[in-house]
Design an enzyme around this catalytic site. Structure first.
Site, PDB file in Angstrom:
ATOM      1  CG  HIS A  67      -2.235  -0.652   0.980  1.00  0.00           C
ATOM      2  ND1 HIS A  67      -2.406  -2.008   1.040  1.00  0.00           N
ATOM      3  CD2 HIS A  67      -3.453  -0.146   0.648  1.00  0.00           C
ATOM      4  CE1 HIS A  67      -3.659  -2.307   0.762  1.00  0.00           C
ATOM      5  NE2 HIS A  67      -4.318  -1.201   0.515  1.00  0.00           N
ATOM      6  CE  LYS A  91      -6.499 -10.216  11.668  1.00  0.00           C
ATOM      7  NZ  LYS A  91      -5.971  -9.832  12.972  1.00  0.00           N
TER       8      LYS A  91
HETATM    9  S1  SF4 Z   1      -5.434 -15.667  14.051  1.00  0.00           S
HETATM   10 FE1  SF4 Z   1      -3.789 -14.830  15.281  1.00  0.00          FE
HETATM   11  S2  SF4 Z   1      -1.967 -15.094  14.077  1.00  0.00           S
HETATM   12 FE2  SF4 Z   1      -3.693 -15.315  12.706  1.00  0.00          FE
HETATM   13  S3  SF4 Z   1      -4.077 -13.268  11.857  1.00  0.00           S
HETATM   14 FE3  SF4 Z   1      -5.345 -13.470  13.678  1.00  0.00          FE
HETATM   15  S4  SF4 Z   1      -4.112 -12.624  15.329  1.00  0.00           S
HETATM   16 FE4  SF4 Z   1      -2.738 -13.041  13.618  1.00  0.00          FE
END
Ligand code: SF4
Lengths: 185, 280
Positions: free
Chosen positions: A37, A102
């Site tokens: 980015h 996310k």
């Molecule tokens: S599950 Fe844990 S290791 Fe995987 S992206 Fe999410 S915070 Fe990071």
């Protein structure tokens, strides 16, 4: 609601989506994380061209694990989106219609989503093996030196995402929590 | 005195790097399964079921559980009657990481300098903690740590007057501020007491405690239960989509501290709570 949407990923197709809807995306999705980015925005500032057509594009915030021989991609779940907040509005204003990541976004990103009629989707964090199975092919198209952070062109089929920010100002992170808490009263 | 070749250490580390990134412990899997069954909110239940599906796919051994295969955290408990031969212990640990991450097709996520940020391309150096213990065994704990959850961790030097309530409020606040970012449901490691650094280390070590075993101290066992309930009353839910299961467990470790201080550290781990132990 559940939807199946195929490319081109236009604003018109995304306009019906509401925060909380689940969508299966089929078509081309580009990958980019922090470093990519940063470079893309710098390229634009210097008057350069982006490595792919930004109009009607969906960008997936992911840095996959290396693919094993015979597999198109390694584990490929979303990374936390706020690190892209500084760059996302520029790309949204140029016609990017969807982001997949996310976690919470900044007010500036929320405004850019609304202004452009775009959508912010979440994939399930920590379900990288599951997501990888919906990727049919992957090809590095820019910044190969960045390794996991290089820009890849993915061809996905029925890629499962959830609408977090819709084009009308809905936000699942606040609405989902409120709805659940209300249900307990 | 017992002689151990450091190659054994390297081998064990390499194997654990691959193992932890594909297989979760039974305690974590069991907790996720229980929560998927008990979760009252349909959206949340669905996410937990997807997480279970992901665990099953990773167990086939081809795709790691998560694309962030972590910073390699290695904890060594070295019996004081052990003598290492065959090279430097630290080099062997890093060799193990290098091998495991290369041969296991794991992601290399380490930059050599925090500001200049050039990837070391082999996921070294590992983050190593040594402890000298009685005996002639070596216990290695390997825990790859993802940074989505690491970044949501916090530490606070509370005044002693803040007391139990101050500690509990801080832990819950950290989880609330973390929201959807650390891939909930999370495991919450809490370190109380010690010094600034000790509190943080305890919080990280707490993440490696078995989820199915209660705290040995009834006072803290009660606090863990209460904290878990308060965190799960926040409504954040799996992935922050809303629901009950924001955390799978809260684990507390404590240490004596100074009359003037009450350090509290909260280290957050995601549902991909990876760690394995090996005794040499
Ligand atoms: S599950 Fe844990 S290791 Fe995987 S992206 Fe999410 S915070 Fe990071």
């Amino acid at each position: 609601m559940e939807y199946r949407i195929s490319e081109p990923f236009t604003k018109e197709k995304f306009a019906q989506l509401k925060a909380g809807d689940t969508v299966l995306l089929t078509g081309t999705v580009y990958t980019a994380r922090d470093a990519a980015h940063k470079r893309m925005v710098e390229m634009l500032q210097e008057g350069g061209q982006l490595p792919f057509e930004i109009k009607n594009s969906v960008i997936y915030y992911v840095g996959p694990t290396p693919e094993k021989p015979g597999n198109p991609i390694g584990s490929a779940g979303p990374t936390t989106s706020y690190r892209m907040d500084a760059y996302a509005p520029v790309l949204l204003d140029l016609g990017e219609t969807g982001m997949i990541g996310k976690g919470q976004r900044s007010q500036t990103v929320k405004e850019a989503v609304l202004r452009n009629g775009a959508v912010y989707f979440a994939a399930i964090g920590g379900a990288g093996a599951l997501m990888a199975q919906r990727v049919e092919s992957a090809e590095v198209i820019a910044f190969e030196d960045l390794g996991a952070e290089a820009v890849r062109k993915l061809s996905v089929k029925d890629f499962p995402v959830t609408v977090i920010l819709d084009s009308k100002g809905g936000d699942l992170y606040s609405e989902g929590r409120a709805a659940y808490l209300e249900s307990r009263e | 005195m017992r002689v151990i070749d450091v190659k054994e250490v390297a081998e064990a580390v390499a194997e654990m790097a691959v193992q932890t990134n594909h297989f979760l412990g039974d305690d974590v899997k069991c907790r996720i399964k229980c929560r998927a069954m008990e979760e009252p909110w349909p959206v949340a239940k669905n996410v937990l079921e997807k997480i279970e599906e992901n665990i099953a796919i990773a167990e086939e051994g081809v795709l790691p559980l998560c694309q962030d295969t972590g910073l390699a955290c290695v904890f060594l408990e070295v019996g004081q009657d052990v003598h290492f031969t065959g090279g430097l212990l630290e080099d062997a640990i890093n060799e193990g990481v290098r091998k495991g991450y290369a041969e296991g097709f794991l992601r290399k996520s380490v930059v050599g300098d925090p500001l200049r940020r050039i990837n070391t391309k082999d996921n070294t150096p590992a983050h190593i903690h040594y402890e000298i213990v009685p005996g002639e065994q070596v216990k290695i704990t390997f825990a790859p740590k993802g940074f989505g959850s690491e970044n949501m961790s916090q530490i606070k030097m509370l005044p002693p007057s803040a007391g139990e309530d101050g500690v509990k409020d801080f832990v819950v606040r950290v989880c609330e501020e973390a929201g959807a970012n650390p891939c909930p449901p999370v495991v919450v490691g809490v370190g109380i007491g010690g010094t600034f650094d000790k509190a943080a280390l305890m919080a990280k070590k707490a993440l490696m405690l078995p989820l199915d075993r209660e705290n040995g101290d009834p006072y803290y066992a009660e606090m863990e239960k209460e904290l878990l309930e308060r965190i799960n009353n926040l409504g954040i839910g799996p992935q922050g989509f809303g629901g009950e299961t924001t955390a799978l467990a809260v684990k507390i470790m404590t240490a004596p501290t100074h009359i003037a201080g009450l350090p509290v550290a909260v280290n957050i781990n995601c549902h991909v709570s990876r760690h394995a132990e090996r005794i040499l």
